[in-house]
Design a protein around this motif. Structure first.
Motif, PDB file in Angstrom:
ATOM      1  N   SER A 120       0.821  -1.220   0.000  1.00 46.96           N
ATOM      2  CA  SER A 120       0.000   0.000   0.000  1.00 46.96           C
ATOM      3  C   SER A 120       0.846   1.258   0.000  1.00 46.96           C
ATOM      4  N   MET A 121       2.097   1.149   0.472  1.00 42.96           N
ATOM      5  CA  MET A 121       3.005   2.296   0.443  1.00 42.96           C
ATOM      6  C   MET A 121       4.405   1.818   0.137  1.00 42.96           C
ATOM      7  N   THR A 122       5.233   2.730  -0.329  1.00 44.52           N
ATOM      8  CA  THR A 122       6.611   2.381  -0.656  1.00 44.52           C
ATOM      9  C   THR A 122       7.440   2.269   0.620  1.00 44.52           C
ATOM     10  N   LEU A 123       8.599   1.663   0.481  1.00 48.48           N
ATOM     11  CA  LEU A 123       9.522   1.615   1.612  1.00 48.48           C
ATOM     12  C   LEU A 123       9.924   3.026   2.020  1.00 48.48           C
ATOM     13  N   THR A 124      10.115   3.890   1.041  1.00 53.14           N
ATOM     14  CA  THR A 124      10.455   5.284   1.336  1.00 53.14           C
ATOM     15  C   THR A 124       9.404   5.924   2.234  1.00 53.14           C
ATOM     16  N   GLU A 125       8.142   5.729   1.883  1.00 50.96           N
ATOM     17  CA  GLU A 125       7.049   6.290   2.685  1.00 50.96           C
ATOM     18  C   GLU A 125       6.992   5.645   4.066  1.00 50.96           C
ATOM     19  N   ALA A 126       7.211   4.357   4.122  1.00 45.53           N
ATOM     20  CA  ALA A 126       7.176   3.647   5.399  1.00 45.53           C
ATOM     21  C   ALA A 126       8.241   4.175   6.353  1.00 45.53           C
ATOM     22  N   LEU A 127       9.427   4.448   5.828  1.00 43.25           N
ATOM     23  CA  LEU A 127      10.522   4.924   6.663  1.00 43.25           C
ATOM     24  C   LEU A 127      10.280   6.341   7.182  1.00 43.25           C
ATOM     25  N   LYS A 128       9.322   7.039   6.580  1.00 37.63           N
ATOM     26  CA  LYS A 128       8.959   8.383   7.040  1.00 37.63           C
ATOM     27  C   LYS A 128       7.746   8.371   7.965  1.00 37.63           C
ATOM     28  N   SER A 129       7.235   7.187   8.276  1.00 39.25           N
ATOM     29  CA  SER A 129       5.980   7.076   9.019  1.00 39.25           C
ATOM     30  C   SER A 129       6.125   7.354  10.508  1.00 39.25           C
ATOM     31  N   GLY A 130       7.349   7.311  11.010  1.00 40.73           N
ATOM     32  CA  GLY A 130       7.548   7.463  12.440  1.00 40.73           C
ATOM     33  C   GLY A 130       7.277   6.193  13.223  1.00 40.73           C
ATOM     34  N   LYS A 131       7.128   5.071  12.511  1.00 43.30           N
ATOM     35  CA  LYS A 131       6.901   3.779  13.138  1.00 43.30           C
ATOM     36  C   LYS A 131       8.016   2.811  12.736  1.00 43.30           C
ATOM     37  N   PRO A 132       8.222   1.756  13.514  1.00 44.38           N
ATOM     38  CA  PRO A 132       9.146   0.703  13.072  1.00 44.38           C
ATOM     39  C   PRO A 132       8.693   0.140  11.726  1.00 44.38           C
ATOM     40  N   VAL A 133       9.657  -0.303  10.941  1.00 48.67           N
ATOM     41  CA  VAL A 133       9.366  -0.857   9.618  1.00 48.67           C
ATOM     42  C   VAL A 133       9.852  -2.298   9.554  1.00 48.67           C
ATOM     43  N   VAL A 134       9.007  -3.158   8.991  1.00 47.60           N
ATOM     44  CA  VAL A 134       9.360  -4.556   8.748  1.00 47.60           C
ATOM     45  C   VAL A 134       9.315  -4.755   7.240  1.00 47.60           C
ATOM     46  N   TYR A 135      10.475  -4.991   6.638  1.00 44.82           N
ATOM     47  CA  TYR A 135      10.606  -5.005   5.177  1.00 44.82           C
ATOM     48  C   TYR A 135      11.082  -6.383   4.727  1.00 44.82           C
ATOM     49  N   LEU A 136      10.234  -7.087   3.987  1.00 44.96           N
ATOM     50  CA  LEU A 136      10.554  -8.422   3.492  1.00 44.96           C
ATOM     51  C   LEU A 136      10.879  -8.384   2.011  1.00 44.96           C
ATOM     52  N   VAL A 137      12.025  -8.944   1.645  1.00 47.03           N
ATOM     53  CA  VAL A 137      12.395  -9.147   0.251  1.00 47.03           C
ATOM     54  C   VAL A 137      12.388 -10.647   0.004  1.00 47.03           C
ATOM     55  N   GLY A 138      11.443 -11.119  -0.808  1.00 44.80           N
ATOM     56  CA  GLY A 138      11.330 -12.549  -1.048  1.00 44.80           C
ATOM     57  C   GLY A 138      10.350 -12.835  -2.162  1.00 44.80           C
ATOM     58  N   THR A 139      10.465 -14.037  -2.727  1.00 44.85           N
ATOM     59  CA  THR A 139       9.634 -14.403  -3.873  1.00 44.85           C
ATOM     60  C   THR A 139       8.753 -15.605  -3.544  1.00 44.85           C
ATOM     61  N   PRO A 140       7.549 -15.395  -3.042  1.00 44.53           N
ATOM     62  CA  PRO A 140       6.705 -16.515  -2.603  1.00 44.53           C
ATOM     63  C   PRO A 140       6.340 -17.506  -3.697  1.00 44.53           C
ATOM     64  N   ALA A 141       6.215 -17.065  -4.938  1.00 51.07           N
ATOM     65  CA  ALA A 141       5.802 -17.991  -5.996  1.00 51.07           C
ATOM     66  C   ALA A 141       6.846 -19.066  -6.257  1.00 51.07           C
ATOM     67  N   TYR A 142       8.116 -18.751  -6.072  1.00 49.27           N
ATOM     68  CA  TYR A 142       9.183 -19.694  -6.370  1.00 49.27           C
ATOM     69  C   TYR A 142       9.816 -20.253  -5.097  1.00 49.27           C
ATOM     70  N   CYS A 143       9.152 -20.062  -3.995  1.00 50.22           N
ATOM     71  CA  CYS A 143       9.606 -20.605  -2.713  1.00 50.22           C
ATOM     72  C   CYS A 143       8.356 -20.900  -1.886  1.00 50.22           C
ATOM     73  N   LYS A 144       7.477 -21.724  -2.426  1.00 52.21           N
ATOM     74  CA  LYS A 144       6.152 -21.931  -1.840  1.00 52.21           C
ATOM     75  C   LYS A 144       6.186 -22.699  -0.531  1.00 52.21           C
ATOM     76  N   THR A 145       7.131 -23.625  -0.406  1.00 48.94           N
ATOM     77  CA  THR A 145       7.130 -24.473   0.782  1.00 48.94           C
ATOM     78  C   THR A 145       8.357 -24.272   1.658  1.00 48.94           C
ATOM     79  N   GLY A 146       9.210 -23.328   1.319  1.00 43.24           N
ATOM     80  CA  GLY A 146      10.400 -23.085   2.116  1.00 43.24           C
ATOM     81  C   GLY A 146      10.210 -21.953   3.088  1.00 43.24           C
ATOM     82  N   THR A 147      10.773 -20.779   2.776  1.00 43.82           N
ATOM     83  CA  THR A 147      10.709 -19.642   3.685  1.00 43.82           C
ATOM     84  C   THR A 147       9.854 -18.512   3.150  1.00 43.82           C
TER      85      THR A 147
END
Length: 303
Positions: free
Chosen positions: A194-221
């Motif tokens: 819903s928002m970019t990482l840039t916007e999230a980092l300006k929110s004044g709240k902690p940010v949890v940022y996941l980089v991952g590809t669920p379609a090609y890692c369906k049963t792993g992590t």
């Protein structure tokens, strides 16, 4: 089978054809899990000597907090929760300076994690303040040890703990920024676009940022980790901002997404956690389950 890989170490986690001491194990391996503790003599009856499978990348370890997730294996392959072998709830070992032979940490421990995973892992977490090459020796497999290198902070190009997490305009539902699809979650785009990482980092709240590809890692992590993160986020009452970026630019899965290129990543998944000021205070690499996610977020004050 995974599609062609687009950056040099994407296959770092591929299982060795001949699994040996310190072998590298795929970060994607999934399913349901259960199990109880076991003694060393139970494991010694395996088909072949007990071996250690690395679940971490060697490219991002720097002085300070070190996290080394491992799995156990024998000559037939990685050991899973299939009931054939009862696996321990905890592993213990020691850390040795490979150059001097000195024992740096006399006792290190790792609890077993395998929530919604077929292959359990044990993450050793400890502090090392000096760069160099070290050895982790497990009590359960004294004849097997693994080496790991703690790199100089200046030699690691990806974002590091203690530094502000670099802002980046990740793809959103309003602006895909050339990425299609913006989220490969099989069930559809996740709610973390819903928002970019840039916007999230300006929110004044902690940010949890996941980089991952669920379609090609369906049963792993990636897929289970993203699903767990979605469920966890529902209970946090806006205590943090969650952002997800996929790793491929398009469905051909041959080119790294801008998010991967921006951070110069050579493996995934990665989960970055910042404080309210946008400073990176923790990170999970390669493999993590829902239980470890909850614990790490709680330790960061996001609970």
């Amino acid at each position: 089978m995974n599609p062609p890989q687009m950056f040099s170490r994407r296959r770092f986690f591929a299982l060795s054809a001949t699994l040996g001491a310190g072998a590298v194990l795929a970060s994607c391996g999934g399913g349901s899990s259960s199990g109880t503790g076991a003694s060393t003599d139970v494991l010694s009856g395996l088909d072949g000597s007990l071996q250690i499978a690395k679940r971490f990348s060697p490219e991002s370890i720097i002085p300070g907090k070190v996290r080394l997730p491992l799995s156990l294996a024998d000559k037939t392959g990685v050991l899973s929760n299939d009931g054939k072998v009862t696996l321990p709830d905890e592993l213990t070992g020691k850390v040795i300076d490979s150059e001097t032979g000195d024992v740096i940490l006399a006792t290190v421990t790792a609890r077993r994690y395998d929530e919604n995973m077929a292959v359990p892992y044990w993450p050793f977490v400890f502090n090392i303040e000096k760069d160099g090459i070290y050895i982790l020796s497990l009590d359960i497999a004294p004849e097997t040890e693994i080496s790991f290198q703690v790199l100089k902070r200046s030699d690691v190009v990806m974002p590091k703990l203690g530094d502000p997490l670099p802002p980046f305009d990740t793809p959103t539902t309003d602006n895909a920024r050339g990425v299609d699809p913006i989220c490969t979650r099989p069930e559809g785009t996740c709610p973390f676009h819903s928002m970019t990482l840039t916007e999230a980092l300006k929110s004044g709240k902690p940010v949890v940022y996941l980089v991952g590809t669920p379609a090609y890692c369906k049963t792993g992590t990636c897929a289970p980790g993203l699903d767990a993160l979605i469920e966890i986020s529902k209970t946090l009452e806006n205590k943090a901002v969650f952002v997800h970026a996929d790793v491929y630019k398009d469905k051909t899965a041959t080119e790294a997404s801008p998010a991967v290129q921006a951070y110069k990543l050579s493996y995934e998944p990665l989960l970055y956690i910042t404080d309210a000021q946008g400073v990176q205070i923790d990170r999970l690499d390669a493999i993590f389950d829902a239980k470890e996610l909850r614990e790490v977020l709680a330790a960061a004050g996001i609970s």
